[in-house]
Design a protein around this motif. Structure first.
Motif, PDB file in Angstrom:
ATOM      1  N   PRO A   1      55.229 -66.198  31.580  1.00 23.34           N
ATOM      2  CA  PRO A   1      55.111 -66.582  32.983  1.00 23.34           C
ATOM      3  C   PRO A   1      53.672 -67.027  33.265  1.00 23.34           C
ATOM      4  O   PRO A   1      52.719 -66.326  32.917  1.00 23.34           O
ATOM      5  N   GLY A   2      53.525 -68.176  33.839  1.00 18.65           N
ATOM      6  CA  GLY A   2      52.197 -68.701  34.150  1.00 18.65           C
ATOM      7  C   GLY A   2      51.803 -69.891  33.292  1.00 18.65           C
ATOM      8  O   GLY A   2      51.062 -70.762  33.756  1.00 18.65           O
ATOM      9  N   ASP A   3      52.260 -69.959  32.071  1.00 17.32           N
ATOM     10  CA  ASP A   3      51.841 -71.071  31.208  1.00 17.32           C
ATOM     11  C   ASP A   3      52.250 -72.438  31.759  1.00 17.32           C
ATOM     12  O   ASP A   3      51.404 -73.347  31.823  1.00 17.32           O
ATOM     13  N   PRO A   4      53.511 -72.643  32.158  1.00 12.38           N
ATOM     14  CA  PRO A   4      53.854 -73.962  32.713  1.00 12.38           C
ATOM     15  C   PRO A   4      53.053 -74.289  33.960  1.00 12.38           C
ATOM     16  O   PRO A   4      52.648 -75.441  34.167  1.00 12.38           O
TER      17      PRO A   4
ATOM     18  N   VAL B   1      60.012 -77.427  31.765  1.00 13.60           N
ATOM     19  CA  VAL B   1      58.661 -77.135  31.273  1.00 13.60           C
ATOM     20  C   VAL B   1      58.700 -75.761  30.610  1.00 13.60           C
ATOM     21  O   VAL B   1      58.917 -74.742  31.269  1.00 13.60           O
ATOM     22  N   CYS B   2      58.525 -75.746  29.285  1.00 16.95           N
ATOM     23  CA  CYS B   2      58.634 -74.516  28.499  1.00 16.95           C
ATOM     24  C   CYS B   2      57.258 -73.866  28.347  1.00 16.95           C
ATOM     25  O   CYS B   2      56.268 -74.554  28.100  1.00 16.95           O
ATOM     26  N   GLY B   3      57.231 -72.547  28.451  1.00 11.15           N
ATOM     27  CA  GLY B   3      55.979 -71.826  28.248  1.00 11.15           C
ATOM     28  C   GLY B   3      56.244 -70.490  27.584  1.00 11.15           C
ATOM     29  O   GLY B   3      57.307 -69.895  27.769  1.00 11.15           O
ATOM     30  N   GLY B   4      55.269 -69.997  26.837  1.00 10.84           N
ATOM     31  CA  GLY B   4      55.446 -68.708  26.179  1.00 10.84           C
ATOM     32  C   GLY B   4      55.607 -67.580  27.184  1.00 10.84           C
ATOM     33  O   GLY B   4      56.436 -66.689  27.020  1.00 10.84           O
TER      34      GLY B   4
ATOM     35  N   LEU C   1      58.720 -80.433  28.307  1.00 13.60           N
ATOM     36  CA  LEU C   1      57.309 -80.242  27.947  1.00 13.60           C
ATOM     37  C   LEU C   1      57.150 -78.864  27.320  1.00 13.60           C
ATOM     38  O   LEU C   1      57.801 -77.901  27.739  1.00 13.60           O
ATOM     39  N   THR C   2      56.270 -78.785  26.319  1.00 16.52           N
ATOM     40  CA  THR C   2      56.030 -77.492  25.673  1.00 16.52           C
ATOM     41  C   THR C   2      54.576 -77.414  25.228  1.00 16.52           C
ATOM     42  O   THR C   2      53.816 -78.376  25.314  1.00 16.52           O
ATOM     43  N   HIS C   3      54.194 -76.225  24.742  1.00 19.71           N
ATOM     44  CA  HIS C   3      52.830 -76.032  24.251  1.00 19.71           C
ATOM     45  C   HIS C   3      52.533 -76.976  23.092  1.00 19.71           C
ATOM     46  O   HIS C   3      53.386 -77.216  22.222  1.00 19.71           O
ATOM     47  N   TRP C   4      51.296 -77.490  23.061  1.00 20.30           N
ATOM     48  CA  TRP C   4      50.766 -78.127  21.860  1.00 20.30           C
ATOM     49  C   TRP C   4      50.803 -77.068  20.743  1.00 20.30           C
ATOM     50  O   TRP C   4      50.433 -75.918  20.976  1.00 20.30           O
ATOM     51  N   PRO C   5      51.285 -77.431  19.546  1.00 13.17           N
ATOM     52  CA  PRO C   5      51.550 -76.385  18.540  1.00 13.17           C
ATOM     53  C   PRO C   5      50.324 -75.689  17.965  1.00 13.17           C
ATOM     54  O   PRO C   5      50.456 -74.572  17.430  1.00 13.17           O
ATOM     55  N   LEU C   6      49.135 -76.306  18.050  1.00 18.51           N
ATOM     56  CA  LEU C   6      47.931 -75.621  17.555  1.00 18.51           C
ATOM     57  C   LEU C   6      47.366 -74.787  18.694  1.00 18.51           C
ATOM     58  O   LEU C   6      46.771 -75.317  19.643  1.00 18.51           O
ATOM     59  N   ASP C   7      47.541 -73.482  18.613  1.00 17.56           N
ATOM     60  CA  ASP C   7      47.210 -72.600  19.730  1.00 17.56           C
ATOM     61  C   ASP C   7      46.882 -71.225  19.161  1.00 17.56           C
ATOM     62  O   ASP C   7      47.529 -70.768  18.212  1.00 17.56           O
ATOM     63  N   ASN C   8      45.896 -70.568  19.738  1.00 21.98           N
ATOM     64  CA  ASN C   8      45.495 -69.257  19.216  1.00 21.98           C
ATOM     65  C   ASN C   8      46.445 -68.137  19.601  1.00 21.98           C
ATOM     66  O   ASN C   8      46.317 -67.027  19.080  1.00 21.98           O
ATOM     67  N   HIS C   9      47.380 -68.402  20.521  1.00 17.44           N
ATOM     68  CA  HIS C   9      48.339 -67.357  20.900  1.00 17.44           C
ATOM     69  C   HIS C   9      49.659 -67.571  20.148  1.00 17.44           C
ATOM     70  O   HIS C   9      50.270 -68.637  20.248  1.00 17.44           O
ATOM     71  N   ARG C  10      50.079 -66.555  19.435  1.00 13.27           N
ATOM     72  CA  ARG C  10      51.288 -66.701  18.606  1.00 13.27           C
ATOM     73  C   ARG C  10      52.532 -66.979  19.435  1.00 13.27           C
ATOM     74  O   ARG C  10      53.441 -67.682  18.974  1.00 13.27           O
ATOM     75  N   ASP C  11      52.576 -66.449  20.675  1.00 10.31           N
ATOM     76  CA  ASP C  11      53.741 -66.735  21.522  1.00 10.31           C
ATOM     77  C   ASP C  11      53.804 -68.218  21.887  1.00 10.31           C
ATOM     78  O   ASP C  11      54.883 -68.798  22.015  1.00 10.31           O
TER      79      ASP C  11
ATOM     80  N   TYR D   1      57.145 -83.784  25.407  1.00 10.88           N
ATOM     81  CA  TYR D   1      55.699 -83.883  25.608  1.00 10.88           C
ATOM     82  C   TYR D   1      55.052 -82.527  25.309  1.00 10.88           C
ATOM     83  O   TYR D   1      55.675 -81.470  25.467  1.00 10.88           O
ATOM     84  N   TYR D   2      53.771 -82.594  24.932  1.00 15.67           N
ATOM     85  CA  TYR D   2      52.972 -81.377  24.719  1.00 15.67           C
ATOM     86  C   TYR D   2      51.913 -81.278  25.816  1.00 15.67           C
ATOM     87  O   TYR D   2      51.375 -82.291  26.250  1.00 15.67           O
ATOM     88  N   TYR D   3      51.627 -80.030  26.220  1.00 17.77           N
ATOM     89  CA  TYR D   3      50.572 -79.805  27.208  1.00 17.77           C
ATOM     90  C   TYR D   3      49.576 -78.775  26.692  1.00 17.77           C
ATOM     91  O   TYR D   3      49.803 -78.142  25.660  1.00 17.77           O
ATOM     92  N   GLU D   4      48.494 -78.632  27.429  1.00 25.68           N
ATOM     93  CA  GLU D   4      47.418 -77.712  27.042  1.00 25.68           C
ATOM     94  C   GLU D   4      47.293 -76.590  28.067  1.00 25.68           C
ATOM     95  O   GLU D   4      47.583 -76.779  29.250  1.00 25.68           O
ATOM     96  N   VAL D   5      46.844 -75.423  27.608  1.00 26.86           N
ATOM     97  CA  VAL D   5      46.630 -74.302  28.525  1.00 26.86           C
ATOM     98  C   VAL D   5      45.463 -73.466  27.993  1.00 26.86           C
ATOM     99  O   VAL D   5      45.352 -73.215  26.790  1.00 26.86           O
ATOM    100  N   SER D   6      44.559 -73.092  28.902  1.00 26.45           N
ATOM    101  CA  SER D   6      43.343 -72.352  28.508  1.00 26.45           C
ATOM    102  C   SER D   6      42.691 -73.008  27.293  1.00 26.45           C
ATOM    103  O   SER D   6      42.424 -72.376  26.265  1.00 26.45           O
ATOM    104  N   THR D   7      42.411 -74.283  27.443  1.00 30.21           N
ATOM    105  CA  THR D   7      41.908 -75.093  26.339  1.00 30.21           C
ATOM    106  C   THR D   7      40.625 -74.501  25.737  1.00 30.21           C
ATOM    107  O   THR D   7      39.706 -74.128  26.456  1.00 30.21           O
ATOM    108  N   GLY D   8      40.608 -74.429  24.418  1.00 29.00           N
ATOM    109  CA  GLY D   8      39.481 -73.831  23.709  1.00 29.00           C
ATOM    110  C   GLY D   8      39.712 -72.365  23.434  1.00 29.00           C
ATOM    111  O   GLY D   8      39.421 -71.880  22.344  1.00 29.00           O
TER     112      GLY D   8
END
Ligand SMILES: [Zn+2]
Length: 254
Positions: free
Chosen positions: A51-54, A46-49, A138-148, A170-177
């Motif tokens: 610590p905490g994202d995954p 599970v990839c995240g920009g 799994l990784t971040h959905w590519p449309l995200d307001n954080h550049r990391d 697979y793509y996942y969501e974090v702090s949606t919106g």
């Protein structure tokens, strides 16, 4: 130039040498555990920009998968160093979160807020994933307001292409919106029985105001649960072109 993960850790100007050595020792020990994985279990990264994202995006599912013996590693692209919280604190919090989720911690060697997406870093990141021999990533959905987060998604997608689309992506969501934008998932995972483990792993990141961030993420989990008929759920989107929906298959017996 070829850059190994251990070299990156050692070269990090913001990490003390002692921390780098400790990381290597932990990762070697955890890698030895992973080598003993039964043949019928998946290897999942599970990839995240940061610590905490995954944990926030997938923590319930991670706990559910490790509870039935699948091998899960959390790959943090950067170390989360940001004043006033130094890297060693963030990585220690990440280690505690991984222990709660019974997952392994990996670090891809980048710097918080200074993501680099170039030829060398595409190669370096791919080598970290290649060493894991993952069945599922799994990784971040590519449309995200954080550049990391966008950088992490781009690096992961490129690795998937360069590795011949061998793993299910697979793509996942974090702090949606606030971070993730316009996410339309198709796979839902019931995490109701694992919400407590997810909460504990997220709160392990004590320096990151978990009261506010967990409240947001838990409202997303409740919404995804309402969409899919459970109390709490996490939602994902499978990238087309890989070996298929391996996660859903594995979760049928978890
Ligand atoms: Zn993040």
């Amino acid at each position: 130039m070829s850059i190994t993960r251990r070299q990156l850790i050692a070269d990090s100007s913001k990490l003390a040498l002692g921390l780098g050595a400790a990381l290597s020792a932990v990762e070697q020990a955890q890698g030895a555990q992973a080598a003993e994985k039964p043949a019928d279990k998946l290897r999942i990264v599970v990839c995240g920009g940061h610590p905490g994202d995954p944990e926030y995006g997938c923590g319930g599912m991670i706990a559910r998968l490790t509870a039935c013996g699948h091998d899960v590693a959390l790959l943090y692209m950067n170390e989360g160093d940001w004043p006033p919280t130094p890297a060693n604190v963030r990585l220690a919090e990440a280690q505690k979160a991984c222990e709660i989720l019974k997952a392994r911690r990996l670090y891809a060697g980048q710097k918080n807020g200074h993501s680099i997406v170039d030829a060398d870093h595409f190669d370096q990141y791919r080598k970290v994933l290649e060493a894991e021999k993952p069945d599922v990533v799994l990784t971040h959905w590519p449309l995200d307001n954080h550049r990391d987060h966008r950088a992490c998604s781009a690096l992961t997608y490129d690795a998937w292409l360069q590795m011949g689309k061998k793993f299910a992506l697979y793509y996942y969501e974090v702090s949606t919106g606030e971070d993730t934008q316009q996410f339309a998932p198709a796979c839902y995972v019931d995490i109701s029985a694992f919400e407590a483990a997810k909460r504990a792993a997220c709160y392990a990141h004590a320096s990151q105001t978990p009261d506010s961030y967990y409240a947001l993420q838990d409202s997303v989990a409740a919404f995804r649960g309402a969409e899919s008929g459970s109390k709490r759920a996490e939602a994902f989107l499978l990238q087309r072109g890989g070996p298929g929906d391996l996660l859903s298959g594995a979760l049928k017996s978890c």
